[in-house]
Design a protein around this motif. Structure first.
Motif, short mmCIF file in Angstrom:
data_model
loop_
_atom_site.label_atom_id
_atom_site.label_comp_id
_atom_site.label_asym_id
_atom_site.label_seq_id
_atom_site.Cartn_x
_atom_site.Cartn_y
_atom_site.Cartn_z
N ILE A 15 0.99 -1.17 -0.03
CA ILE A 15 -0.08 -0.03 0.05
C ILE A 15 0.80 1.31 -0.15
N ASP A 16 1.70 1.34 0.76
CA ASP A 16 2.63 2.33 0.93
C ASP A 16 3.48 2.57 -0.31
N GLU A 17 3.87 1.48 -0.86
CA GLU A 17 4.82 1.70 -2.13
C GLU A 17 4.00 2.38 -3.31
N GLU A 18 2.85 1.71 -3.44
CA GLU A 18 1.74 2.03 -4.47
C GLU A 18 1.42 3.62 -4.26
N ILE A 19 1.12 4.07 -3.04
CA ILE A 19 0.61 5.51 -2.88
C ILE A 19 1.97 6.41 -3.18
N ARG A 20 3.07 5.99 -2.71
CA ARG A 20 4.37 6.71 -2.80
C ARG A 20 4.83 6.90 -4.40
N THR A 21 4.54 5.62 -5.16
CA THR A 21 4.85 5.78 -6.67
C THR A 21 3.83 6.61 -7.36
N TYR A 22 2.56 6.49 -6.96
CA TYR A 22 1.53 7.52 -7.28
C TYR A 22 1.83 8.98 -7.13
N GLY A 35 8.90 24.67 -11.10
CA GLY A 35 10.36 25.14 -11.36
C GLY A 35 11.00 24.97 -9.86
N TRP A 36 10.67 23.89 -9.26
CA TRP A 36 11.19 23.11 -8.00
C TRP A 36 12.14 22.54 -8.18
N LEU A 37 13.24 22.35 -7.38
CA LEU A 37 14.75 21.72 -7.36
C LEU A 37 14.65 20.82 -6.42
N ASN A 38 14.94 19.52 -6.86
CA ASN A 38 15.18 18.39 -5.91
C ASN A 38 13.92 18.22 -4.85
N PRO A 39 12.82 18.00 -5.24
CA PRO A 39 12.01 18.17 -4.06
C PRO A 39 11.75 16.75 -3.70
N GLN A 40 11.23 16.47 -2.40
CA GLN A 40 11.06 15.19 -1.96
C GLN A 40 9.60 15.25 -1.63
N ILE A 41 8.67 14.17 -1.82
CA ILE A 41 7.50 13.89 -1.41
C ILE A 41 7.54 13.26 0.07
N SER A 42 6.34 13.63 0.86
CA SER A 42 6.01 13.06 2.00
C SER A 42 4.51 13.05 2.11
N TYR A 43 4.13 12.35 3.08
CA TYR A 43 2.63 12.03 3.24
C TYR A 43 2.21 11.36 4.41
N LYS A 44 0.98 11.84 4.80
CA LYS A 44 0.10 11.19 5.77
C LYS A 44 -0.91 10.34 5.19
N SER A 45 -1.13 8.94 5.60
CA SER A 45 -2.49 8.25 5.25
C SER A 45 -3.13 7.65 6.40
N ASN A 46 -4.43 7.55 5.97
CA ASN A 46 -5.31 6.83 6.96
C ASN A 46 -6.38 6.20 6.39
N ARG A 77 -8.36 11.20 -1.68
CA ARG A 77 -9.25 10.03 -1.19
C ARG A 77 -8.81 8.98 -2.40
N LEU A 78 -7.86 7.92 -1.99
CA LEU A 78 -7.50 7.22 -3.07
C LEU A 78 -8.10 5.63 -2.80
N GLN A 79 -8.52 5.03 -3.84
CA GLN A 79 -8.54 3.82 -3.70
C GLN A 79 -7.66 2.68 -4.10
N LEU A 80 -7.31 1.43 -3.45
CA LEU A 80 -6.29 0.51 -3.87
C LEU A 80 -7.19 -0.73 -4.04
N THR A 81 -6.91 -1.45 -5.18
CA THR A 81 -7.58 -2.74 -5.54
C THR A 81 -6.34 -3.70 -5.90
#
Length: 226
Positions: A15-22, A35-46, A77-81
Motif C-alpha cells: 500500500i505504501d509503495e503504491e501510494i508513494r509511486t503515485y 520550477g522546483w529543484l530536488n523536491p521530496q514527497i512526504s505524506y500522511k495516510s489514514n 481519497r485514494l482507492q487501492l485494489t
C-alpha cells in the motif's frame, strides 16, 4: 510514513509503495511546472476500514483517485485494489507534503547589505511552512540587498530582498541623452534613490533644470534629447 498499522507488514508495504509511486509521479510533473529543484514527497495516510483480512497481492496494486480534486498538495481519497482478488479493496485518505532544499541564512545580514551567497546554504524545509516564498538558487539573489535585517537560521524570502540601489539621493551622476544617433552627456545630481530601470528626478548641474531620467547602471541615468 503511512498510518496503515492494521495491515500485515507485506500488505502495508504494498500500500505504501503504491501510494508513494503515485505521488512521486504527480510530484515530478508538478515540480516541473513550478520550477522546483530536488523536491521530496512526504505524506500522511489514514486507511478507511480494516485491512487485517487483506493478504498481500500477487500483482501490482491498482490505484484510483476517488475525489474531484486535481491539486497535488490537497487531501486525496485514494482507492487501492488487487487485480487478481475480487474483494481486495481499501480506501486511504492521503495528505501529501513536499520538502524542498531552500536558501537559509547562516550569518546575520544587516539591512541594506549586499546579499552574499556564502552567507546562505540549502536546507530542507517543509513547503507548507514557506507561505512567503523561497529561493533555491543563489544566482537569483545576485546583485540584490537585504530589505531588512536577516537573522541566522532564517529562510530567505522575497520579502527580505530588494534590488540594489544603483543611484543614491544627492549623488553626482552621469547623464546621457540620446536622439537618434546623437548622444550628449553631462553631469547631474540625483534627487531620489534609484534601482535599475527606475525613473528618478535628476538636476542637470549645467542648466540647473530638473528632468526625469531612467537608471541604466551604477551612477548612470539616461533620457531623451528634446
Amino acid at each position: 510514513m503511512s498510518s496503515a498499522s492494521l495491515a500485515t507488514p507485506d500488505t502495508d508495504q504494498q500500500i505504501d509503495e503504491e501510494i508513494r509511486t503515485y505521488l512521486q509521479a504527480r510530484l515530478a510533473e508538478y515540480a516541473e511546472q513550478q520550477g522546483w529543484l530536488n523536491p521530496q514527497i512526504s505524506y500522511k495516510s489514514n486507511l478507511l476500514g480494516s485491512s487485517r483480512a487483506l493478504a498481500p497481492c500477487s500483482k501490482a496494486l491498482q490505484l484510483a483517485r476517488m475525489d474531484d480534486g486535481t491539486e497535488l498538495l490537497e487531501r486525496q481519497r485514494l482507492q487501492l485494489t488487487c487485480p487478481d482478488a475480487a474483494n481486495w479493496q481499501i480506501v486511504s485518505l492521503v495528505t501529501p507534503g513536499v520538502v524542498l532544499p531552500v536558501l537559509v541564512a547562516t550569518e546575520v545580514t544587516d539591512r541594506g547589505t549586499p546579499l552574499q551567497p556564502q552567507r546562505f546554504e540549502l536546507q530542507p524545509q517543509d513547503l507548507s511552512r514557506l507561505p512567503r516564498g523561497f529561493y533555491q538558487d543563489a544566482d537569483e539573489i545576485s546583485g540584490q540587498v537585504a530589505k531588512r535585517r536577516i537573522r541566522s537560521g532564517q529562510v530567505l524570502t522575497p520579502t527580505l530582498v530588494a534590488p540594489a540601489l544603483l543611484v543614491k539621493r544627492g549623488q553626482t551622476v552621469s547623464m546621457i541623452a540620446r536622439r537618434g544617433d546623437i548622444v550628449a552627456s553631462t553631469t547631474g545630481t540625483a534627487l531620489e534613490d534609484g534601482q535599475m530601470g527606475q525613473l528618478i528626478r535628476v538636476r542637470n548641474i549645467t542648466s540647473d533644470t530638473v528632468i526625469r531620467a531612467k537608471v541604466k547602471a551604477k551612477g548612470v541615468v539616461a533620457s531623451q534629447l528634446p
